[in-house]
Motif scaffolding. Structure first.
Motif, PDB file in Angstrom:
ATOM      1  N   GLU A   9       7.541  19.254   0.457  1.00 39.18           N
ATOM      2  CA  GLU A   9       7.364  20.020  -0.326  1.00 39.18           C
ATOM      3  C   GLU A   9       5.566  19.950  -0.564  1.00 39.18           C
ATOM      4  OE1 GLU A   9       8.629  20.322  -4.296  1.00 39.18           O
ATOM      5  OE2 GLU A   9       7.687  22.365  -4.904  1.00 39.18           O
ATOM      6  N   ILE A  10       4.830  20.869  -0.559  1.00 44.56           N
ATOM      7  CA  ILE A  10       3.332  20.747  -1.073  1.00 44.56           C
ATOM      8  C   ILE A  10       3.136  20.384  -2.580  1.00 44.56           C
ATOM      9  CG2 ILE A  10       0.812  21.718  -0.947  1.00 44.56           C
ATOM     10  CD1 ILE A  10       1.784  23.164   1.679  1.00 44.56           C
ATOM     11  N   LEU A  11       2.462  19.198  -2.585  1.00 50.04           N
ATOM     12  CA  LEU A  11       2.363  18.693  -4.044  1.00 50.04           C
ATOM     13  C   LEU A  11       0.799  18.428  -4.000  1.00 50.04           C
ATOM     14  CD1 LEU A  11       5.592  16.618  -4.407  1.00 50.04           C
ATOM     15  CD2 LEU A  11       5.338  18.784  -5.297  1.00 50.04           C
ATOM     16  N   ILE A  12       0.389  17.976  -5.392  1.00 49.67           N
ATOM     17  CA  ILE A  12      -0.702  17.470  -5.643  1.00 49.67           C
ATOM     18  C   ILE A  12      -0.867  16.012  -5.719  1.00 49.67           C
ATOM     19  CG2 ILE A  12      -3.133  17.756  -6.929  1.00 49.67           C
ATOM     20  CD1 ILE A  12      -2.603  20.771  -6.988  1.00 49.67           C
ATOM     21  N   LYS A  13      -1.721  15.183  -5.219  1.00 49.05           N
ATOM     22  CA  LYS A  13      -1.993  13.764  -5.127  1.00 49.05           C
ATOM     23  C   LYS A  13      -3.238  13.571  -5.954  1.00 49.05           C
ATOM     24  CE  LYS A  13      -2.950   9.764  -2.494  1.00 49.05           C
ATOM     25  NZ  LYS A  13      -4.408   9.831  -3.026  1.00 49.05           N
ATOM     26  N   ARG A  14      -3.089  12.740  -6.819  1.00 54.12           N
ATOM     27  CA  ARG A  14      -4.382  12.214  -7.526  1.00 54.12           C
ATOM     28  C   ARG A  14      -4.851  10.948  -6.987  1.00 54.12           C
ATOM     29  NH1 ARG A  14      -5.404  10.137 -13.887  1.00 54.12           N
ATOM     30  NH2 ARG A  14      -5.035   8.159 -12.826  1.00 54.12           N
ATOM     31  N   SER A  15      -5.914  10.752  -6.562  1.00 55.84           N
ATOM     32  CA  SER A  15      -6.629   9.551  -6.329  1.00 55.84           C
ATOM     33  C   SER A  15      -6.053   8.352  -6.940  1.00 55.84           C
ATOM     34  CB  SER A  15      -8.135   9.545  -6.145  1.00 55.84           C
ATOM     35  OG  SER A  15      -8.590   9.715  -7.391  1.00 55.84           O
ATOM     36  N   GLN A  16      -5.899   7.073  -6.499  1.00 59.29           N
ATOM     37  CA  GLN A  16      -5.234   6.031  -7.120  1.00 59.29           C
ATOM     38  C   GLN A  16      -6.203   5.298  -8.266  1.00 59.29           C
ATOM     39  OE1 GLN A  16      -1.752   4.154  -5.222  1.00 59.29           O
ATOM     40  NE2 GLN A  16      -1.993   5.336  -3.583  1.00 59.29           N
ATOM     41  N   GLN A  17      -7.600   5.333  -8.073  1.00 59.14           N
ATOM     42  CA  GLN A  17      -8.202   4.599  -8.901  1.00 59.14           C
ATOM     43  C   GLN A  17      -8.321   3.094  -8.716  1.00 59.14           C
ATOM     44  OE1 GLN A  17      -8.110   6.579 -12.848  1.00 59.14           O
ATOM     45  NE2 GLN A  17     -10.088   6.555 -12.811  1.00 59.14           N
ATOM     46  N   LYS A  18      -8.363   2.618  -7.685  1.00 61.20           N
ATOM     47  CA  LYS A  18      -7.951   1.256  -7.308  1.00 61.20           C
ATOM     48  C   LYS A  18      -9.047   0.353  -8.216  1.00 61.20           C
ATOM     49  CE  LYS A  18      -4.858   1.708  -3.475  1.00 61.20           C
ATOM     50  NZ  LYS A  18      -4.827   1.644  -2.001  1.00 61.20           N
ATOM     51  N   VAL A  82       5.033   7.358  -9.170  1.00 60.40           N
ATOM     52  CA  VAL A  82       5.654   6.377  -8.253  1.00 60.40           C
ATOM     53  C   VAL A  82       4.995   5.167  -8.445  1.00 60.40           C
ATOM     54  CG1 VAL A  82       6.443   6.098  -5.967  1.00 60.40           C
ATOM     55  CG2 VAL A  82       6.333   8.439  -6.801  1.00 60.40           C
ATOM     56  N   VAL A  83       5.450   3.952  -8.779  1.00 60.10           N
ATOM     57  CA  VAL A  83       4.944   2.795  -9.165  1.00 60.10           C
ATOM     58  C   VAL A  83       5.417   2.134  -7.889  1.00 60.10           C
ATOM     59  CG1 VAL A  83       4.644   0.763 -10.424  1.00 60.10           C
ATOM     60  CG2 VAL A  83       4.792   3.177 -11.640  1.00 60.10           C
ATOM     61  N   HIS A  84       4.574   1.237  -7.069  1.00 64.15           N
ATOM     62  CA  HIS A  84       4.990   0.722  -5.920  1.00 64.15           C
ATOM     63  C   HIS A  84       3.694  -0.574  -5.793  1.00 64.15           C
ATOM     64  CE1 HIS A  84       1.665   2.368  -3.366  1.00 64.15           C
ATOM     65  NE2 HIS A  84       1.654   3.361  -4.366  1.00 64.15           N
ATOM     66  N   ASP A  85       4.185  -1.571  -5.353  1.00 62.91           N
ATOM     67  CA  ASP A  85       3.237  -2.692  -5.400  1.00 62.91           C
ATOM     68  C   ASP A  85       2.578  -2.928  -6.518  1.00 62.91           C
ATOM     69  OD1 ASP A  85       3.130  -2.063  -1.739  1.00 62.91           O
ATOM     70  OD2 ASP A  85       4.230  -3.388  -2.609  1.00 62.91           O
ATOM     71  N   ALA A  86       1.147  -3.017  -6.210  1.00 62.05           N
ATOM     72  CA  ALA A  86       0.253  -3.126  -7.359  1.00 62.05           C
ATOM     73  C   ALA A  86      -0.262  -1.877  -7.869  1.00 62.05           C
ATOM     74  CB  ALA A  86      -0.751  -4.222  -7.148  1.00 62.05           C
ATOM     75  N   ASN A  87       0.263  -0.572  -7.368  1.00 62.73           N
ATOM     76  CA  ASN A  87      -0.362   0.663  -7.562  1.00 62.73           C
ATOM     77  C   ASN A  87       0.514   1.569  -8.209  1.00 62.73           C
ATOM     78  OD1 ASN A  87      -2.967  -0.208  -6.166  1.00 62.73           O
ATOM     79  ND2 ASN A  87      -1.588  -0.204  -4.224  1.00 62.73           N
ATOM     80  N   THR A  88      -0.068   2.738  -8.817  1.00 64.03           N
ATOM     81  CA  THR A  88       0.773   4.019  -9.130  1.00 64.03           C
ATOM     82  C   THR A  88       0.127   5.071  -8.459  1.00 64.03           C
ATOM     83  OG1 THR A  88       0.974   2.710 -11.332  1.00 64.03           O
ATOM     84  CG2 THR A  88       1.433   5.087 -11.174  1.00 64.03           C
ATOM     85  N   LEU A  89       1.125   5.949  -7.957  1.00 68.05           N
ATOM     86  CA  LEU A  89       0.402   7.174  -7.429  1.00 68.05           C
ATOM     87  C   LEU A  89       1.038   8.300  -8.324  1.00 68.05           C
ATOM     88  CD1 LEU A  89      -0.291   8.662  -4.846  1.00 68.05           C
ATOM     89  CD2 LEU A  89       1.978   8.642  -4.016  1.00 68.05           C
ATOM     90  N   TYR A  90      -0.015   9.104  -8.910  1.00 68.10           N
ATOM     91  CA  TYR A  90       0.421  10.081  -9.624  1.00 68.10           C
ATOM     92  C   TYR A  90       0.506  11.439  -8.716  1.00 68.10           C
ATOM     93  CZ  TYR A  90      -0.753   7.336 -13.426  1.00 68.10           C
ATOM     94  OH  TYR A  90      -0.723   5.887 -14.432  1.00 68.10           O
ATOM     95  N   ILE A  91       1.588  12.187  -8.953  1.00 65.60           N
ATOM     96  CA  ILE A  91       1.978  13.489  -8.179  1.00 65.60           C
ATOM     97  C   ILE A  91       2.046  14.469  -9.064  1.00 65.60           C
ATOM     98  CG2 ILE A  91       3.333  14.433  -6.458  1.00 65.60           C
ATOM     99  CD1 ILE A  91       4.240  11.557  -5.704  1.00 65.60           C
ATOM    100  N   PHE A  92       1.475  15.866  -8.750  1.00 62.02           N
ATOM    101  CA  PHE A  92       1.608  16.944  -9.743  1.00 62.02           C
ATOM    102  C   PHE A  92       2.785  18.025  -8.981  1.00 62.02           C
ATOM    103  CE2 PHE A  92      -1.462  15.583 -12.938  1.00 62.02           C
ATOM    104  CZ  PHE A  92      -2.160  14.365 -12.108  1.00 62.02           C
ATOM    105  N   ALA A  93       3.689  18.399  -9.687  1.00 62.49           N
ATOM    106  CA  ALA A  93       4.423  19.295  -8.978  1.00 62.49           C
ATOM    107  C   ALA A  93       4.210  20.659  -9.682  1.00 62.49           C
ATOM    108  CB  ALA A  93       6.078  18.967  -9.373  1.00 62.49           C
ATOM    109  N   PRO A  94       4.830  21.775  -8.983  1.00 61.42           N
ATOM    110  CA  PRO A  94       4.165  23.089  -9.806  1.00 61.42           C
ATOM    111  C   PRO A  94       4.984  23.673 -10.700  1.00 61.42           C
ATOM    112  CG  PRO A  94       5.353  23.354  -7.623  1.00 61.42           C
ATOM    113  CD  PRO A  94       5.168  21.947  -7.826  1.00 61.42           C
TER     114      PRO A  94
END
Length: 569
Positions: A9-18, A82-94
């Motif tokens: 699905e096409i979703l929106i990804k937010r930058s991970q602000q490392k 989605v939390v993985h390794d030392a990062n958190t990926l924020y994804i936005f669904a419609p």
């Protein structure tokens, strides 16, 4: 979609602000989930370029993101993480259905991972801190329990992932309080007295709430009726009971047992079935909280003064005038304008960073400071009913004993948190506690006595020094500790149970020092039981090591509150 694809699905990804200073951006990506990897691509399926991927075996947590302020700067309004390794990926669904679908499928794929988190952060990482708990490290431990086998709670068709399949979430037992937080009628950490205050304030027939019972792990339904029923109070408190059979069921009326607490509530909304009235109107403490304010402006603790609106004056304190205000014309806050020469500003500003991290429901929250101009401003949580001392004095004769005990319990909870975090108040008294709209008492101005520049207030020989709240080691040697706070708490209990009288009201500071040194103590208030007075006396032991900790005090007060709830007033 190939045969290995589970979801696409096409979703929106937010930058991970490392990095804390990294700018935020939001980009459309084609997300593809398979058994082994979550991949996101730039472009459409027919011509796509892989931008990144996450190994499914490295995912620690998948959950919806709570977003109280509702501000989402992209067209998709339903975030999950989605939390993985030392990062958190924020994804936005419609849509909520889309989000539920992704969370459910991802949870199913990670359920056998051996690195699943025990706790997670339910809100966004933004402006260099987590918006839920204000921790400022990306790897900071989570602040809310994570349940892999509990679904997102955002839509009516949500499901719960279980090892043997999927079941509707409304059939999951509401035994654990985590499962009830989504419901408007659930009021966590609300005792009998506070429940009655809230129900009385709403004054609606059939007003009700579900709250934690005095017995750990159990729940009570508090119900208000304006018409009929025994007695004149209008309040009824029903314990939610469990059947002895397996599987366990829950009930208020024995003939009407259900598999979960939400099902009980839904049934009794339509049927009194033994209750004094139907559960007609949910009464809640939710949605009335002040904003999440970490990272307002320049730095985590710095607020832009142009975003503050000044309203009416609330009063004046040690440091200057306090006004009601609004942040960004939306959230009510209290703003203290610091009078020149009233405090050691540089030391306070440095300490403000530490004080902002002290976050507890029974502490008045420090939101930040404005230091870019004079006078500097201190911005805190706004408490509608003002100072506890005035609250007591203005309503003398209208408090029941359990309401007074509840006030002491509130303060003790806040002080136990400070003690646990090795933070000393130094000036605990009823004048330094505030009361909110729901009648909850919170500790204010903790640690602020260190920054006072008034010699009369900081010297034990000064007329303003709070000798009447201090133990011998403070007025003799200025030795502050959590145990000196315990002494002050005993005096605060005395203030509460005398409904705002001045301790040692007929004696000067000099006389009090002499009396206390010789073993004299405040008399027992008329409203305080003999056992409650013994608690005060324990706080007033001459040697600090002889006094209880706030943890011990809280346990004792909780037992007193439980007796009140079990045996009535």
């Amino acid at each position: 979609m190939n045969f290995n694809t589970i979801l696409e699905e096409i979703l929106i990804k937010r930058s991970q602000q490392k990095k804390k200073t990294s700018p935020l951006n939001y980009k459309e990506r084609l997300f593809v989930l398979t058994k082994s990897v979550l991949t996101y691509y730039e472009g459409r399926a027919e011509k796509k370029y892989r931008k990144g991927f996450i190994d499914i075996s490295k995912i620690k947590c998948v959950e919806i993101v709570k977003n109280d302020d509702g501000v989402i700067p992209c067209q998709n309004k339903y975030p999950f993480q989605v939390v993985h390794d030392a990062n958190t990926l924020y994804i936005f669904a419609p849509s909520p259905q889309s989000r539920d679908r992704w969370v459910k499928k991802l949870k199913e794929e990670i359920k056998n991972n051996n690195n699943i988190m025990i706790k997670y952060h339910p809100k966004f990482w933004a402006d260099g801190s987590y918006q839920c708990c204000r921790q400022t490290e990306k790897l900071a431990p989570g602040c809310e329990k994570y349940n892999l086998f509990e679904s997102s709670k955002c839509s009516s068709d949500s499901v719960v992932v279980m090892s043997e399949g999927y079941i509707p979430s409304n059939y999951v037992t509401g035994k654990k309080s985590n499962n009830l937080d989504q419901y408007e009628w659930y009021c966590r950490n609300t005792n009998r007295s506070k429940a009655e205050q809230l129900l009385r304030t709403e004054d609606k027939e059939g007003g009700f709430m579900v709250r934690d019972s005095s017995q750990p792990g159990l729940y009570t339904v508090s119900l208000y009726t304006k018409f009929g029923g025994e007695g004149s109070s209008g309040f009824r408190h029903y314990h939610i009971k469990e059947t002895a059979t397996s599987p366990k069921k829950y009930y208020l009326a024995e003939k009407h047992a259900f598999g979960s607490i939400p099902e009980i509530i839904e049934y009794h909304k339509h049927n009194a079935a033994g209750l004094v009235t139907r559960l007609r109107y949910p009464v809640s403490t939710k949605g009335k909280n002040a904003p999440t304010t970490a990272g307002f402006s320049y730095e985590k603790w710095e607020i832009n003064p142009s975003e503050l609106t000044f309203m009416r004056e609330l009063g004046s304190g040690l440091f200057g005038v306090v006004r009601l205000g609004k942040w960004r014309a939306q959230y009510k806050v209290a703003i203290k304008a610091i009078r020149e020469g009233a405090m050691c500003e540089e030391d306070f500003i440095e300490e403000a960073k530490v004080m902002m991290k002290l976050t507890h429901p029974k502490l008045v929250q420090l939101y930040g400071v404005c230091t870019q101009q004079k006078p500097i401003y201190i911005v805190t949580e706004f408490m509608e009913r003002g100072c506890l001392l005035n609250f007591l004095r203005q309503r003398q004769g209208h408090f029941s004993r359990d309401m007074l005990l509840s006030m002491c319990q509130d303060v003790c909870e806040g002080m136990e948190y400070l003690e646990r975090n090795s933070f000393i108040h130094r000036d605990l008294a009823a004048r330094n506690c505030l009361v909110n709209e729901a009648g909850v008492v919170k500790v204010s101005d903790f640690g602020m006595a260190r920054y006072v520049l008034d010699d009369q207030y900081t010297s034990s020989s000064g007329a303003k020094f709070p000798v009447k709240w201090c133990p011998p080691e403070v007025f003799n040697y200025s030795r502050f500790s959590s145990k000196s706070d315990v002494w002050s708490f005993g005096v605060l209990m005395w203030e509460v149970f005398t409904e705002g009288r001045m301790p040692f009201e007929k004696n000067t500071n000099y006389e009090v020092v002499t009396m206390v040194t010789r073993g004299h103590r405040l008399h027992r208030p008329k409203l305080a039981s003999k056992y409650l007075y013994e608690v005060m006396l324990r706080c007033w032991q001459e040697k600090p090591e002889g006094r209880p900790s706030f943890e011990d005090l809280l346990r004792t007060i909780d037992e007193l509150v439980e007796c009140e709830e079990t045996f009535g007033r």
